[in-house]
Design a protein around this motif. Sequence first.
Motif, short mmCIF file in Angstrom:
data_model
loop_
_atom_site.label_atom_id
_atom_site.label_comp_id
_atom_site.label_asym_id
_atom_site.label_seq_id
_atom_site.Cartn_x
_atom_site.Cartn_y
_atom_site.Cartn_z
N ARG A 110 -3.14 23.53 52.09
CA ARG A 110 -2.98 23.19 53.50
C ARG A 110 -1.55 22.76 53.80
NH1 ARG A 110 -8.30 20.99 53.00
NH2 ARG A 110 -7.44 18.93 52.49
N GLY A 111 -1.00 21.91 52.92
CA GLY A 111 0.39 21.49 53.11
C GLY A 111 1.35 22.65 53.00
N LEU A 112 1.07 23.58 52.08
CA LEU A 112 1.93 24.74 51.92
C LEU A 112 1.90 25.63 53.17
CD1 LEU A 112 3.76 26.48 50.19
CD2 LEU A 112 1.72 27.48 49.14
N GLY A 113 0.71 25.80 53.74
CA GLY A 113 0.61 26.58 54.97
C GLY A 113 1.42 25.96 56.10
N GLU A 114 1.40 24.62 56.21
CA GLU A 114 2.19 23.94 57.23
C GLU A 114 3.69 24.11 56.97
OE1 GLU A 114 0.85 19.97 56.95
OE2 GLU A 114 -1.14 20.38 57.78
N ARG A 115 4.07 24.04 55.70
CA ARG A 115 5.48 24.20 55.36
C ARG A 115 5.99 25.61 55.71
NH1 ARG A 115 8.25 21.07 51.82
NH2 ARG A 115 6.32 20.28 50.87
N LEU A 116 5.19 26.63 55.40
CA LEU A 116 5.58 27.99 55.73
C LEU A 116 5.59 28.22 57.23
CD1 LEU A 116 3.60 29.85 52.94
CD2 LEU A 116 6.09 29.75 53.14
N ALA A 117 4.61 27.67 57.93
CA ALA A 117 4.57 27.83 59.39
C ALA A 117 5.80 27.23 60.05
CB ALA A 117 3.30 27.19 59.95
N ALA A 118 6.37 26.19 59.45
CA ALA A 118 7.55 25.54 60.03
C ALA A 118 8.76 26.46 60.03
CB ALA A 118 7.86 24.25 59.26
N VAL A 119 8.80 27.44 59.12
CA VAL A 119 9.92 28.39 59.09
C VAL A 119 9.48 29.77 59.58
CG1 VAL A 119 11.14 27.18 57.26
CG2 VAL A 119 9.47 28.93 56.65
N GLY A 120 8.33 29.84 60.25
CA GLY A 120 7.84 31.10 60.79
C GLY A 120 7.15 31.99 59.79
N GLY A 121 6.77 31.44 58.64
CA GLY A 121 6.13 32.23 57.61
C GLY A 121 4.63 32.19 57.68
N THR A 122 4.01 32.92 56.74
CA THR A 122 2.54 33.00 56.68
C THR A 122 2.10 32.83 55.23
OG1 THR A 122 2.59 35.40 56.45
CG2 THR A 122 2.39 34.51 58.68
N LEU A 123 0.84 32.47 55.07
CA LEU A 123 0.26 32.27 53.74
C LEU A 123 -1.10 32.94 53.69
CD1 LEU A 123 0.24 30.84 50.94
CD2 LEU A 123 -0.93 28.94 52.08
N ASP A 124 -1.31 33.72 52.64
CA ASP A 124 -2.62 34.32 52.35
C ASP A 124 -2.99 33.94 50.93
OD1 ASP A 124 -2.88 35.67 54.83
OD2 ASP A 124 -1.51 37.21 54.11
N ALA A 125 -4.20 33.45 50.75
CA ALA A 125 -4.66 33.07 49.41
C ALA A 125 -6.15 33.34 49.31
CB ALA A 125 -4.37 31.60 49.13
N GLY A 126 -6.54 33.99 48.20
CA GLY A 126 -7.96 34.26 48.03
C GLY A 126 -8.21 35.06 46.76
N PRO A 127 -9.48 35.20 46.43
CA PRO A 127 -9.84 35.94 45.21
C PRO A 127 -9.58 37.43 45.36
CG PRO A 127 -11.81 35.29 46.42
CD PRO A 127 -10.65 34.64 47.12
N VAL A 128 -9.23 38.07 44.28
CA VAL A 128 -9.10 39.53 44.21
C VAL A 128 -10.07 40.03 43.14
CG1 VAL A 128 -6.72 39.60 45.07
CG2 VAL A 128 -7.14 39.24 42.64
N ARG A 129 -9.96 41.30 42.82
CA ARG A 129 -10.97 41.91 41.94
C ARG A 129 -11.00 41.24 40.56
NH1 ARG A 129 -11.47 48.39 40.52
NH2 ARG A 129 -13.38 48.23 39.26
N HIS A 130 -9.83 40.94 40.02
CA HIS A 130 -9.77 40.37 38.67
C HIS A 130 -8.98 39.06 38.68
CE1 HIS A 130 -11.61 43.91 36.95
NE2 HIS A 130 -10.70 44.70 37.52
N GLY A 131 -9.29 38.19 39.59
CA GLY A 131 -8.59 36.91 39.59
C GLY A 131 -8.35 36.37 40.98
N PHE A 132 -7.18 35.78 41.15
CA PHE A 132 -6.84 35.10 42.40
C PHE A 132 -5.39 35.44 42.74
CE2 PHE A 132 -5.60 31.57 45.12
CZ PHE A 132 -6.74 31.34 45.88
N ARG A 133 -5.12 35.61 44.05
CA ARG A 133 -3.77 35.96 44.47
C ARG A 133 -3.34 35.07 45.63
NH1 ARG A 133 -3.23 41.81 46.52
NH2 ARG A 133 -3.27 42.29 44.28
N LEU A 134 -2.11 34.60 45.56
CA LEU A 134 -1.48 33.87 46.66
C LEU A 134 -0.26 34.66 47.10
CD1 LEU A 134 -0.80 30.11 47.06
CD2 LEU A 134 1.13 31.69 47.19
N THR A 135 -0.16 34.89 48.43
CA THR A 135 0.96 35.64 48.98
C THR A 135 1.60 34.83 50.10
OG1 THR A 135 -0.15 37.74 48.48
CG2 THR A 135 1.71 37.80 50.03
#
Length: 391
Positions: A348-373
């Motif tokens: 949640r804090g990371l999403g706020e930090r990215l939003a402050a510079v106009g960025g985005t955050l995607d995080a969730g499970p994938v087929r063989h693990g977990f991915r954060l973008t």
Amino acid sequence: MSGIGVTIGQRPTNLRQRAVKALWTAVWLVYLSAPVSDLLHGGHPAGVRALGWLGLAVFVTWYMLLVFRAGRVDRPAPVLGSLGVLAAQSALLALTLGREWLVLFVYVSIASGAALPSRLSRWTVPGACALMTAVAFAVPDGRGLLWGLLVPAALGGFAMTGVRELIRTTVALREARATVARLAANEERLRLARDLHDLLGHSLSVITLKSELAGRMLPDHPDRAARQVADIEQVSRQALVDVREAVTGYRRLRLAGELDGARVALRAAGVVPALPDPAGLGDAPEDAESALAWALREAVTNVVRHSGARRCTVDVVRRQTLDGPVLELSVEDDGTGGSSSIPGNGLRGLGERLAAVGGTLDAGPVRHGFRLTARVPVETAAEPGRKGGAA
């Protein structure tokens, strides 16, 4: 002096401030010298003089209460009624005692400007002037004083309307300033909490892992355990420096430095790292690079703590999107991603930090693990290198 003076828009809070405000209000009663002189030297009978003094005392008391409590009455109806009583009393005294009492209408006009909202006082001030004009024509020799009283009555009434609006605006600005200060303090506390979470969470995770590793090595390989303890000391010292920088507001993470830290943390946790070459990242705006560095730190911390992964792959690429160029960081592992589906404080804090510079955050499970973008917009950035092999 702060305990004596009363600033505009600030109500008196103690007896001394009330006395000062009452004194300043009473100064303007000097213009009642004409009615007082009439009572003393007008040749009225004793009974008439007594009634005149009584009427003047009641008028002054009523006027002081209205002006002194200006701005405190939520409902205008009682104020309108009080002004009506003052106007009627002024007319009665002027008609019975003479033209010198026409000056009371000036105080009626001033009281209406001070005690009523501007939407009402813009009608009551001219109304008081009109009533004074009508009474002046009915009083013997009243026309001679009329023109000398109309200007003070109109100017005084509308001036008090302006002062009332100034007070209202000052109060609103003071409240807005207090609100802004409170929001700024809350934002600063949130920033510190977010920074401390990211800093200490990562460092303490590395310290915990290396401590466990040193404990397992100590019986059979004391020399290797000593190296782990030395690493623990180095990480703890760096954590202390990071916390001090975060508290003073100068914390700026660099992506290259975080990649080196990620490599150490992943290896300590038994995870094989596949990271890009820090030398090939190119240049990026400071805010964008710092936001991605925080994203990398949080992602690696989660991999170490929760994933149970055996391999972690990090990519940093520059992409062209419909909204312009972005710098994209992806962190993918082959673990389970943890047992909870609810984002933690770190994400949640990371999403706020990215939003402050106009960025985005995607995080969730994938087929063989977990991915954060994490993506941040960039104006100019050299093409960063693709991931390197496992170091």
